[in-house]
Design a protein around this motif. Sequence first.
Motif, PDB file in Angstrom:
ATOM      1  N   PRO A 161       4.587   4.957  -9.098  1.00 47.32           N
ATOM      2  CA  PRO A 161       5.503   4.154  -8.283  1.00 47.32           C
ATOM      3  C   PRO A 161       4.746   3.050  -7.555  1.00 47.32           C
ATOM      4  O   PRO A 161       3.550   3.183  -7.262  1.00 47.32           O
ATOM      5  CB  PRO A 161       6.082   5.173  -7.302  1.00 47.32           C
ATOM      6  CG  PRO A 161       5.919   6.496  -7.976  1.00 47.32           C
ATOM      7  CD  PRO A 161       4.661   6.387  -8.776  1.00 47.32           C
ATOM      8  N   GLU A 162       5.442   1.971  -7.270  1.00 51.01           N
ATOM      9  CA  GLU A 162       4.793   0.800  -6.689  1.00 51.01           C
ATOM     10  C   GLU A 162       4.052   1.126  -5.399  1.00 51.01           C
ATOM     11  O   GLU A 162       2.908   0.691  -5.204  1.00 51.01           O
ATOM     12  CB  GLU A 162       5.833  -0.289  -6.431  1.00 51.01           C
ATOM     13  CG  GLU A 162       5.239  -1.587  -5.899  1.00 51.01           C
ATOM     14  CD  GLU A 162       6.272  -2.681  -5.726  1.00 51.01           C
ATOM     15  OE1 GLU A 162       5.933  -3.735  -5.160  1.00 51.01           O
ATOM     16  OE2 GLU A 162       7.426  -2.476  -6.157  1.00 51.01           O
ATOM     17  N   ALA A 163       4.673   1.907  -4.503  1.00 52.88           N
ATOM     18  CA  ALA A 163       4.027   2.228  -3.222  1.00 52.88           C
ATOM     19  C   ALA A 163       2.742   3.020  -3.437  1.00 52.88           C
ATOM     20  O   ALA A 163       1.731   2.791  -2.757  1.00 52.88           O
ATOM     21  CB  ALA A 163       4.988   3.018  -2.339  1.00 52.88           C
ATOM     22  N   LEU A 164       2.746   3.944  -4.401  1.00 54.50           N
ATOM     23  CA  LEU A 164       1.550   4.732  -4.699  1.00 54.50           C
ATOM     24  C   LEU A 164       0.473   3.859  -5.316  1.00 54.50           C
ATOM     25  O   LEU A 164      -0.707   3.966  -4.966  1.00 54.50           O
ATOM     26  CB  LEU A 164       1.907   5.890  -5.637  1.00 54.50           C
ATOM     27  CG  LEU A 164       0.761   6.804  -6.068  1.00 54.50           C
ATOM     28  CD1 LEU A 164       0.059   7.406  -4.863  1.00 54.50           C
ATOM     29  CD2 LEU A 164       1.285   7.918  -6.986  1.00 54.50           C
ATOM     30  N   CYS A 165       0.859   2.967  -6.232  1.00 50.61           N
ATOM     31  CA  CYS A 165      -0.115   2.057  -6.846  1.00 50.61           C
ATOM     32  C   CYS A 165      -0.789   1.170  -5.805  1.00 50.61           C
ATOM     33  O   CYS A 165      -1.991   0.897  -5.881  1.00 50.61           O
ATOM     34  CB  CYS A 165       0.577   1.191  -7.902  1.00 50.61           C
ATOM     35  SG  CYS A 165       1.003   2.081  -9.411  1.00 50.61           S
ATOM     36  N   GLU A 166      -0.003   0.717  -4.838  1.00 50.75           N
ATOM     37  CA  GLU A 166      -0.560  -0.158  -3.803  1.00 50.75           C
ATOM     38  C   GLU A 166      -1.597   0.570  -2.955  1.00 50.75           C
ATOM     39  O   GLU A 166      -2.680   0.031  -2.690  1.00 50.75           O
ATOM     40  CB  GLU A 166       0.566  -0.691  -2.916  1.00 50.75           C
ATOM     41  CG  GLU A 166       1.458  -1.717  -3.608  1.00 50.75           C
ATOM     42  CD  GLU A 166       2.568  -2.207  -2.700  1.00 50.75           C
ATOM     43  OE1 GLU A 166       2.648  -1.733  -1.542  1.00 50.75           O
ATOM     44  OE2 GLU A 166       3.364  -3.064  -3.142  1.00 50.75           O
ATOM     45  N   THR A 167      -1.266   1.792  -2.506  1.00 53.97           N
ATOM     46  CA  THR A 167      -2.242   2.537  -1.695  1.00 53.97           C
ATOM     47  C   THR A 167      -3.451   2.926  -2.526  1.00 53.97           C
ATOM     48  O   THR A 167      -4.579   2.920  -2.017  1.00 53.97           O
ATOM     49  CB  THR A 167      -1.591   3.791  -1.091  1.00 53.97           C
ATOM     50  OG1 THR A 167      -1.031   4.593  -2.141  1.00 53.97           O
ATOM     51  CG2 THR A 167      -0.515   3.437  -0.097  1.00 53.97           C
ATOM     52  N   GLN A 168      -3.240   3.246  -3.803  1.00 55.66           N
ATOM     53  CA  GLN A 168      -4.360   3.573  -4.696  1.00 55.66           C
ATOM     54  C   GLN A 168      -5.315   2.391  -4.808  1.00 55.66           C
ATOM     55  O   GLN A 168      -6.540   2.551  -4.706  1.00 55.66           O
ATOM     56  CB  GLN A 168      -3.821   3.955  -6.073  1.00 55.66           C
ATOM     57  CG  GLN A 168      -4.891   4.209  -7.121  1.00 55.66           C
ATOM     58  CD  GLN A 168      -4.288   4.354  -8.520  1.00 55.66           C
ATOM     59  OE1 GLN A 168      -3.077   4.523  -8.676  1.00 55.66           O
ATOM     60  NE2 GLN A 168      -5.124   4.265  -9.529  1.00 55.66           N
ATOM     61  N   GLN A 169      -4.764   1.198  -5.007  1.00 55.47           N
ATOM     62  CA  GLN A 169      -5.601   0.008  -5.159  1.00 55.47           C
ATOM     63  C   GLN A 169      -6.314  -0.329  -3.856  1.00 55.47           C
ATOM     64  O   GLN A 169      -7.499  -0.692  -3.856  1.00 55.47           O
ATOM     65  CB  GLN A 169      -4.746  -1.180  -5.615  1.00 55.47           C
ATOM     66  CG  GLN A 169      -5.556  -2.416  -5.992  1.00 55.47           C
ATOM     67  CD  GLN A 169      -6.527  -2.139  -7.119  1.00 55.47           C
ATOM     68  OE1 GLN A 169      -6.135  -1.647  -8.172  1.00 55.47           O
ATOM     69  NE2 GLN A 169      -7.806  -2.433  -6.909  1.00 55.47           N
ATOM     70  N   GLN A 170      -5.625  -0.215  -2.737  1.00 58.00           N
ATOM     71  CA  GLN A 170      -6.261  -0.492  -1.447  1.00 58.00           C
ATOM     72  C   GLN A 170      -7.417   0.473  -1.188  1.00 58.00           C
ATOM     73  O   GLN A 170      -8.494   0.058  -0.720  1.00 58.00           O
ATOM     74  CB  GLN A 170      -5.227  -0.386  -0.328  1.00 58.00           C
ATOM     75  CG  GLN A 170      -4.175  -1.480  -0.332  1.00 58.00           C
ATOM     76  CD  GLN A 170      -3.141  -1.253   0.753  1.00 58.00           C
ATOM     77  OE1 GLN A 170      -3.457  -0.939   1.895  1.00 58.00           O
ATOM     78  NE2 GLN A 170      -1.870  -1.409   0.399  1.00 58.00           N
ATOM     79  N   LEU A 171      -7.202   1.760  -1.485  1.00 58.45           N
ATOM     80  CA  LEU A 171      -8.277   2.733  -1.305  1.00 58.45           C
ATOM     81  C   LEU A 171      -9.455   2.427  -2.211  1.00 58.45           C
ATOM     82  O   LEU A 171     -10.621   2.497  -1.789  1.00 58.45           O
ATOM     83  CB  LEU A 171      -7.756   4.143  -1.581  1.00 58.45           C
ATOM     84  CG  LEU A 171      -7.146   4.911  -0.417  1.00 58.45           C
ATOM     85  CD1 LEU A 171      -6.670   6.279  -0.895  1.00 58.45           C
ATOM     86  CD2 LEU A 171      -8.140   5.083   0.718  1.00 58.45           C
TER      87      LEU A 171
END
Length: 362
Positions: free
Chosen positions: A312-322
Amino acid sequence: MPRLIVPVCDKISIGLSIFSVRLEVDLQKNRDVDVEPMALEIELKLSLNPDRVQALLAHPLLRSAAATDLGSRRLENTYYDTADQRLRQQRIALRVRHKQGQYIQTLKGGGQARGGLHTRQEWEWKIPTATLIPELLQDTPLVELLPVAEVKTALQPAFSTDFERHIWLITDPAATPPLKVELALDQGRVSMPQAPHGTSDALCELELELLEGSAAQLITLALKLAEDVPLLVNDVSKAQRGYRLLSEPQPPTPLAVEPTSSVTKKIQTQLSNWLRCIEFWQFCPQEDALSAAKLAFTELDHLLSDLADPCPEALCETQQQLANRLSSADNHGLAELLATPLPGLFCLTLMQWILVEGDLQA
């Protein structure tokens, strides 16, 4: 007559939430017992920095009509083992707990895991004083490791935990299904005055136990808290933290990611490996621990990036930020990162997605 609580605990890990079934029986003179199943227990344990406790206490959820403050109680626990730590080697924990004027002797087995299903055994007895009663252990697996006659002489206090537990009851009867969660904040220390490599380790943990409702609702509740207060899923027990005070600190041994395991199981295992590395770095913030934490996240990142269906988009965003922040982080940078909600939101969002999606495919 002592009362024996013998949960035969079936623990199922979905993400890192724990499902357990407890069975309570009476200890009879002839050892014949009638077993009646109790409710299924679902628990989620989170850690937080002590300096964020006030932010948690001020959280709107805990001040809302949905939260009932049940007050605080002190829990004092002494853990026992042999001089050569035979119980630890077999992943057995034996303790005596003092709680509100009562003493409870508890034995927990090490358990096993099969495809996400974790099984362990636990026995509890109410006892009259703080003195361990070896005879109560004679019908448990401990006698296979340590005969009762030897229990009396070989067991000795290993370390202790002393913490204040503050409890709230969170309810939402209008939810579907109706939701009821016990939320417990533990603050205190694991200590061993004679430990050669540090006398104590601070405890600051939040446990959410599902009394009614679904696991998905439990994680949603945790996410509401984690949006405002930095919370991280905690995969290290109080007993594990006590034992590491007794010897030279060693980094956690990575859980094996079996090639034949499902993609979901691989992700769950690697998430656990990363969380254990992070927790060890918090205890021992050295370069080797930092490198291990970075490597564990890189392997998790690869597993998620190779999925057939995107996250999901929200998970992908936090994954990339981390991934971006961890790749260049030094010890100071990792400390700053853990002081934000980002790592906790990533873990909980990933757990929730796995819970909803079920079997993922690469």
